[in-house]
Write a protein that holds these residues in place. Sequence first.
Motif, PDB file in Angstrom:
ATOM      1  N   ARG A 175       6.289  -3.434 -39.327  1.00  0.00           N
ATOM      2  CA  ARG A 175       5.589  -2.640 -40.338  1.00  0.00           C
ATOM      3  C   ARG A 175       4.092  -2.646 -40.032  1.00  0.00           C
ATOM      4  N   LYS A 176       3.356  -1.832 -40.773  1.00  0.00           N
ATOM      5  CA  LYS A 176       1.915  -1.763 -40.572  1.00  0.00           C
ATOM      6  C   LYS A 176       1.254  -2.988 -41.195  1.00  0.00           C
ATOM      7  N   VAL A 177       0.423  -3.666 -40.417  1.00  0.00           N
ATOM      8  CA  VAL A 177      -0.251  -4.875 -40.889  1.00  0.00           C
ATOM      9  C   VAL A 177      -1.764  -4.781 -40.786  1.00  0.00           C
TER      10      VAL A 177
ATOM     11  N   SER B 117       8.884  -7.968 -33.813  1.00  0.00           N
ATOM     12  CA  SER B 117       9.990  -7.384 -33.054  1.00  0.00           C
ATOM     13  C   SER B 117       9.799  -7.528 -31.549  1.00  0.00           C
ATOM     14  N   ASP B 118       8.568  -7.796 -31.102  1.00  0.00           N
ATOM     15  CA  ASP B 118       8.340  -8.059 -29.682  1.00  0.00           C
ATOM     16  C   ASP B 118       7.035  -8.832 -29.545  1.00  0.00           C
TER      17      ASP B 118
ATOM     18  N   LEU C  83       5.058   4.010 -29.857  1.00  0.00           N
ATOM     19  CA  LEU C  83       5.922   3.295 -30.806  1.00  0.00           C
ATOM     20  C   LEU C  83       6.186   4.173 -32.019  1.00  0.00           C
ATOM     21  N   ARG C  84       7.443   4.275 -32.408  1.00  0.00           N
ATOM     22  CA  ARG C  84       7.813   5.183 -33.505  1.00  0.00           C
ATOM     23  C   ARG C  84       7.906   4.476 -34.850  1.00  0.00           C
ATOM     24  N   GLU C  85       8.189   3.185 -34.850  1.00  0.00           N
ATOM     25  CA  GLU C  85       8.298   2.449 -36.112  1.00  0.00           C
ATOM     26  C   GLU C  85       7.564   1.115 -35.978  1.00  0.00           C
ATOM     27  N   GLY C  86       6.865   0.714 -37.049  1.00  0.00           N
ATOM     28  CA  GLY C  86       6.135  -0.539 -37.022  1.00  0.00           C
ATOM     29  C   GLY C  86       4.726  -0.371 -36.495  1.00  0.00           C
ATOM     30  N   GLN C  87       4.128  -1.459 -36.048  1.00  0.00           N
ATOM     31  CA  GLN C  87       2.758  -1.420 -35.533  1.00  0.00           C
ATOM     32  C   GLN C  87       2.637  -2.357 -34.337  1.00  0.00           C
ATOM     33  N   TYR C  88       1.874  -1.901 -33.341  1.00  0.00           N
ATOM     34  CA  TYR C  88       1.689  -2.641 -32.091  1.00  0.00           C
ATOM     35  C   TYR C  88       0.217  -3.025 -31.983  1.00  0.00           C
ATOM     36  N   LEU C  89      -0.053  -4.333 -31.957  1.00  0.00           N
ATOM     37  CA  LEU C  89      -1.406  -4.846 -31.821  1.00  0.00           C
ATOM     38  C   LEU C  89      -1.582  -5.479 -30.452  1.00  0.00           C
TER      39      LEU C  89
ATOM     40  N   ALA D 259     -13.096  -7.532 -34.432  1.00  0.00           N
ATOM     41  CA  ALA D 259     -13.405  -8.750 -33.702  1.00  0.00           C
ATOM     42  C   ALA D 259     -13.262  -9.922 -34.651  1.00  0.00           C
ATOM     43  N   ALA D 260     -13.053 -11.123 -34.092  1.00  0.00           N
ATOM     44  CA  ALA D 260     -12.768 -12.271 -34.941  1.00  0.00           C
ATOM     45  C   ALA D 260     -13.619 -13.472 -34.561  1.00  0.00           C
ATOM     46  N   LEU D 261     -13.916 -14.296 -35.572  1.00  0.00           N
ATOM     47  CA  LEU D 261     -14.620 -15.570 -35.418  1.00  0.00           C
ATOM     48  C   LEU D 261     -13.783 -16.670 -36.061  1.00  0.00           C
ATOM     49  N   GLY D 262     -14.060 -17.928 -35.702  1.00  0.00           N
ATOM     50  CA  GLY D 262     -13.370 -19.048 -36.318  1.00  0.00           C
ATOM     51  C   GLY D 262     -11.905 -19.151 -35.960  1.00  0.00           C
ATOM     52  N   THR D 263     -11.524 -18.599 -34.823  1.00  0.00           N
ATOM     53  CA  THR D 263     -10.135 -18.521 -34.395  1.00  0.00           C
ATOM     54  C   THR D 263     -10.120 -18.270 -32.896  1.00  0.00           C
ATOM     55  N   PRO D 264      -9.041 -18.644 -32.204  1.00  0.00           N
ATOM     56  CA  PRO D 264      -8.948 -18.268 -30.795  1.00  0.00           C
ATOM     57  C   PRO D 264      -8.894 -16.766 -30.561  1.00  0.00           C
ATOM     58  N   VAL D 265      -8.493 -15.994 -31.557  1.00  0.00           N
ATOM     59  CA  VAL D 265      -8.399 -14.537 -31.425  1.00  0.00           C
ATOM     60  C   VAL D 265      -9.798 -13.960 -31.226  1.00  0.00           C
ATOM     61  N   GLN D 266      -9.937 -13.039 -30.272  1.00  0.00           N
ATOM     62  CA  GLN D 266     -11.253 -12.435 -29.998  1.00  0.00           C
ATOM     63  C   GLN D 266     -11.332 -10.995 -30.522  1.00  0.00           C
ATOM     64  N   TRP D 267     -10.630 -10.081 -29.888  1.00  0.00           N
ATOM     65  CA  TRP D 267     -10.657  -8.672 -30.303  1.00  0.00           C
ATOM     66  C   TRP D 267      -9.211  -8.190 -30.445  1.00  0.00           C
ATOM     67  N   VAL D 268      -8.942  -7.435 -31.500  1.00  0.00           N
ATOM     68  CA  VAL D 268      -7.592  -6.934 -31.778  1.00  0.00           C
ATOM     69  C   VAL D 268      -7.655  -5.417 -31.923  1.00  0.00           C
ATOM     70  N   PHE D 269      -6.762  -4.720 -31.224  1.00  0.00           N
ATOM     71  CA  PHE D 269      -6.716  -3.251 -31.248  1.00  0.00           C
ATOM     72  C   PHE D 269      -5.339  -2.773 -31.683  1.00  0.00           C
ATOM     73  N   ASP D 270      -5.326  -1.713 -32.447  1.00  0.00           N
ATOM     74  CA  ASP D 270      -4.081  -1.047 -32.826  1.00  0.00           C
ATOM     75  C   ASP D 270      -3.701  -0.073 -31.711  1.00  0.00           C
ATOM     76  N   ARG D 271      -2.598  -0.339 -31.013  1.00  0.00           N
ATOM     77  CA  ARG D 271      -2.159   0.503 -29.896  1.00  0.00           C
ATOM     78  C   ARG D 271      -0.891   1.283 -30.239  1.00  0.00           C
ATOM     79  N   THR D 272      -0.568   1.385 -31.518  1.00  0.00           N
ATOM     80  CA  THR D 272       0.709   1.972 -31.938  1.00  0.00           C
ATOM     81  C   THR D 272       0.881   3.393 -31.419  1.00  0.00           C
ATOM     82  N   GLU D 273      -0.058   4.265 -31.758  1.00  0.00           N
ATOM     83  CA  GLU D 273       0.090   5.680 -31.398  1.00  0.00           C
ATOM     84  C   GLU D 273       0.037   5.872 -29.886  1.00  0.00           C
TER      85      GLU D 273
END
Length: 471
Positions: free
Chosen positions: A319-321, A391-392, A346-352, A328-342
């Motif tokens: 689903r969409k989250v 889902s993946d 991908l036809r259903e859900g969301q791909y980050l 961009a993120a701080l205080g976490t190992p995560v740096q930059w997150v992009f929505d690559r769904t379209e």
Amino acid sequence: MTHGRGSQGPVADGRHTVVVGGGLAGVTAALALADAGVRVTLLEGRPRLGGLAFSFQRGELTVDNGQHVYLRCCTAYRWFLDRIEGAALAPLQDRLDVPVLDAARPAGRRLGRLRRDALPVPLHLGRSLATYPHLSLADRAKVGRAALALKGLDLADPALDTQDFGSWLAAHGQSERAIEALWDLVGVATLNAVAGDASLGLAAMVFKTGLLSDPGAADIGWARVPLGDLHDRLARKALDSAGVRTEVRTRVTSVSRNANGGGWSVEVPGETLQADAVVLAVPQREAHDLLPAGALDAPERLLEIGTAPILNVHVVYDRKVLARPFFAALGTPVQWVFDRTEASGLREGQYLALSQSVAQDEIDEPVAVLRRRYLPELERLLPLTRGAEVSDFFVTRERTATFAPTPGVGRLRPGARTKASGLYLAGAWTATGWPATMESAVRSGVGAADAVLGALGRPRPQHLFEFEEAA
């Protein structure tokens, strides 16, 4: 071999150039030369063009090996997009706007934004920095003073390359928090190094050009389609139309000067190509292995140019989250997150897609370890993931994604011309003045093409990218 010959390009004379490498540098050089009427053969060992900015299929997904962005100040890459008729597929923001989430702050107070106003430099970032919640009031004031000092640096001063950016920032009053929440937020993504490991010369170039040259210079652009649509499909179409012979799955085994001094021989399995000029548009270590003796004064310096990895973590939810295109993120190992769904189809859900630079400590970690590390971090940052099903989950690893922008790297980067007449170098790692970016790759391709055209006595195509006076 597979190849395509176009019939719409200019009529070529008898001069022949072989370009070795089908990344952005090689494609750029080939197009520029063909546009000038030079007969060009482009050789690429992989089954596709695009170098380290490519796509592949994973089930129904079309996956980019890594998230690539560019800025409005990346004028050479923008020229390249125009040249392959792909600019509309990779649009720029109307105005710089970077959401920054700090996972360490209480819920409801995590979001800050780095964005610009329609004001002259440096006032265009004044309001954003004044209200940036991830820095203290004292840090915000000191950031402004450091930015003005950075603006005063002379990028032509070779001494800048011998210093590290982190020490310079500390000497100019920047706290560890300011470096984490601002300078490294930008620098890690553009340089693939933390401030303490980065050349002051390259860092100053990034910040002066991107944030302190023109109000819109740092507006961000990225592909809304798979990178393969741009750097392979449209690039190949442009090459064909220009009359370039393009050979993929064709690895060059040697490059040598002909015994009579009349040109070059380029060896590939089953064929020897004769050329008046050769452009080596391959990574520095591959270039070192192909260079004939005497082509550079100190060829071993190419091996001293280090490499730095980038890890990309790919997560598909049912689903969409995430409501915004990236953050961009701080205080976490995560740096930059992009929505690559379209873009992925991908036809259903969301791909980050999580882009993780400076990944030396993680690049060889098993997928299961990375899954245990990053899924809980995404739950901390994005509350909607807590009820979503994954889902993946998979990763892509580029162990030599960029050259390492360490202090002193500037003296190791060669220019386009070698000491061997008719042999030229291109690649993001050559002396473009830029860090290892798509912009640097395209600039190097233009520079190599200019050198070839000068040696062959051919005029420069009128529409070819023009280097600025300060470049």
